[in-house]
Motif scaffolding. Sequence first.
Motif, PDB file in Angstrom:
ATOM      1  N   UNK A  70       0.842  -1.186   0.000  1.00  0.00           N
ATOM      2  CA  UNK A  70       0.000   0.000   0.000  1.00  0.00           C
ATOM      3  C   UNK A  70       0.883   1.244   0.000  1.00  0.00           C
ATOM      4  N   UNK A  71       0.379   2.309  -0.605  1.00  0.00           N
ATOM      5  CA  UNK A  71       1.099   3.576  -0.579  1.00  0.00           C
ATOM      6  C   UNK A  71       1.141   4.131   0.833  1.00  0.00           C
ATOM      7  N   UNK A  72       2.251   4.758   1.181  1.00  0.00           N
ATOM      8  CA  UNK A  72       2.338   5.504   2.429  1.00  0.00           C
ATOM      9  C   UNK A  72       1.714   6.879   2.198  1.00  0.00           C
ATOM     10  N   UNK A  73       1.541   7.622   3.263  1.00  0.00           N
ATOM     11  CA  UNK A  73       1.026   8.986   3.140  1.00  0.00           C
ATOM     12  C   UNK A  73       1.923   9.821   2.226  1.00  0.00           C
ATOM     13  N   UNK A  74       3.228   9.709   2.386  1.00  0.00           N
ATOM     14  CA  UNK A  74       4.168  10.482   1.581  1.00  0.00           C
ATOM     15  C   UNK A  74       4.082  10.090   0.110  1.00  0.00           C
ATOM     16  N   UNK A  75       3.994   8.783  -0.165  1.00  0.00           N
ATOM     17  CA  UNK A  75       3.897   8.320  -1.553  1.00  0.00           C
ATOM     18  C   UNK A  75       2.582   8.774  -2.189  1.00  0.00           C
ATOM     19  N   UNK A  76       1.508   8.766  -1.408  1.00  0.00           N
ATOM     20  CA  UNK A  76       0.213   9.221  -1.917  1.00  0.00           C
ATOM     21  C   UNK A  76       0.265  10.698  -2.275  1.00  0.00           C
ATOM     22  N   UNK A  77       0.862  11.496  -1.416  1.00  0.00           N
ATOM     23  CA  UNK A  77       0.990  12.932  -1.705  1.00  0.00           C
ATOM     24  C   UNK A  77       1.851  13.164  -2.954  1.00  0.00           C
ATOM     25  N   UNK A  78       2.917  12.374  -3.102  1.00  0.00           N
ATOM     26  CA  UNK A  78       3.773  12.504  -4.285  1.00  0.00           C
ATOM     27  C   UNK A  78       3.000  12.141  -5.553  1.00  0.00           C
ATOM     28  N   UNK A  79       2.161  11.122  -5.474  1.00  0.00           N
ATOM     29  CA  UNK A  79       1.331  10.754  -6.628  1.00  0.00           C
ATOM     30  C   UNK A  79       0.416  11.916  -7.018  1.00  0.00           C
ATOM     31  N   UNK A 139     -16.701   2.632  -2.109  1.00  0.00           N
ATOM     32  CA  UNK A 139     -15.887   3.634  -2.806  1.00  0.00           C
ATOM     33  C   UNK A 139     -14.476   3.745  -2.235  1.00  0.00           C
ATOM     34  N   UNK A 140     -14.064   2.787  -1.396  1.00  0.00           N
ATOM     35  CA  UNK A 140     -12.698   2.828  -0.857  1.00  0.00           C
ATOM     36  C   UNK A 140     -11.959   1.550  -1.226  1.00  0.00           C
ATOM     37  N   UNK A 141     -10.818   1.746  -1.862  1.00  0.00           N
ATOM     38  CA  UNK A 141      -9.943   0.635  -2.205  1.00  0.00           C
ATOM     39  C   UNK A 141      -8.548   0.932  -1.702  1.00  0.00           C
ATOM     40  N   UNK A 142      -7.565   0.579  -2.498  1.00  0.00           N
ATOM     41  CA  UNK A 142      -6.190   0.936  -2.152  1.00  0.00           C
ATOM     42  C   UNK A 142      -5.367   1.041  -3.422  1.00  0.00           C
ATOM     43  N   UNK A 143      -4.341   1.860  -3.332  1.00  0.00           N
ATOM     44  CA  UNK A 143      -3.357   2.003  -4.407  1.00  0.00           C
ATOM     45  C   UNK A 143      -2.065   1.350  -3.934  1.00  0.00           C
ATOM     46  N   UNK A 144      -1.408   0.678  -4.867  1.00  0.00           N
ATOM     47  CA  UNK A 144      -0.182  -0.012  -4.509  1.00  0.00           C
ATOM     48  C   UNK A 144       1.026   0.574  -5.191  1.00  0.00           C
TER      49      UNK A 144
END
Length: 187
Positions: free
Chosen positions: A120-129, A178-183
């Motif tokens: 799963x993406x971390x908070x930092x990785x999600x923000x970078x995306x 409506x909630x999944x996850x990004x990897x």
Amino acid sequence: MGSNKKMSKEQRVELLSLLQTRFEENRNRHSGIGWDKVQAKLENSPEKLWSLGEMERTGGEPDVIGYSEATHEYLFVDCSAESPGGRRSLCYDREGLESRKKFKPENTAEDLAASMGITLLTEEEYRALQDLGEFDRKTSSWLKTPPAVRELGGALFADFRYGRVFIYHNSAPSYYAARGFRGILRV
């Protein structure tokens, strides 16, 4: 592709072609990175290519979003506009799922990610995306939750609303259509 983690030659060729097309159509996500080197790494990592196939199969639309100089790895992340459709209605983790008394979903975000060979993406990785586009404008995605939060029964998720990223918390046993996850996959 299935659970045997093997792909036929035709599946590999088709997936590499799809990934190359996406790579070329979204150059803003990976400035300075050439497809030839990415493809060479993928061809030498059949298990990673299988994981990308699973990301694609479940609606993630994986693409390269960077390169780690420290580990010499390309970073593939789910770049679908919304949280991948084949990975929704999941509790955060096994502990959360087992604590539900009724209406249990079929799986958890962490278990499904592990079975796919991704994290799963971390908070930092999600923000970078989110710096590369606007993702999860109508959905949300579970995030890798720090142990201190998880020990208190919570789990993190995020979305993009009103022109900004919002990070929230929910109980780990909860799940929503409506909630999944990004990897993320490091190749």
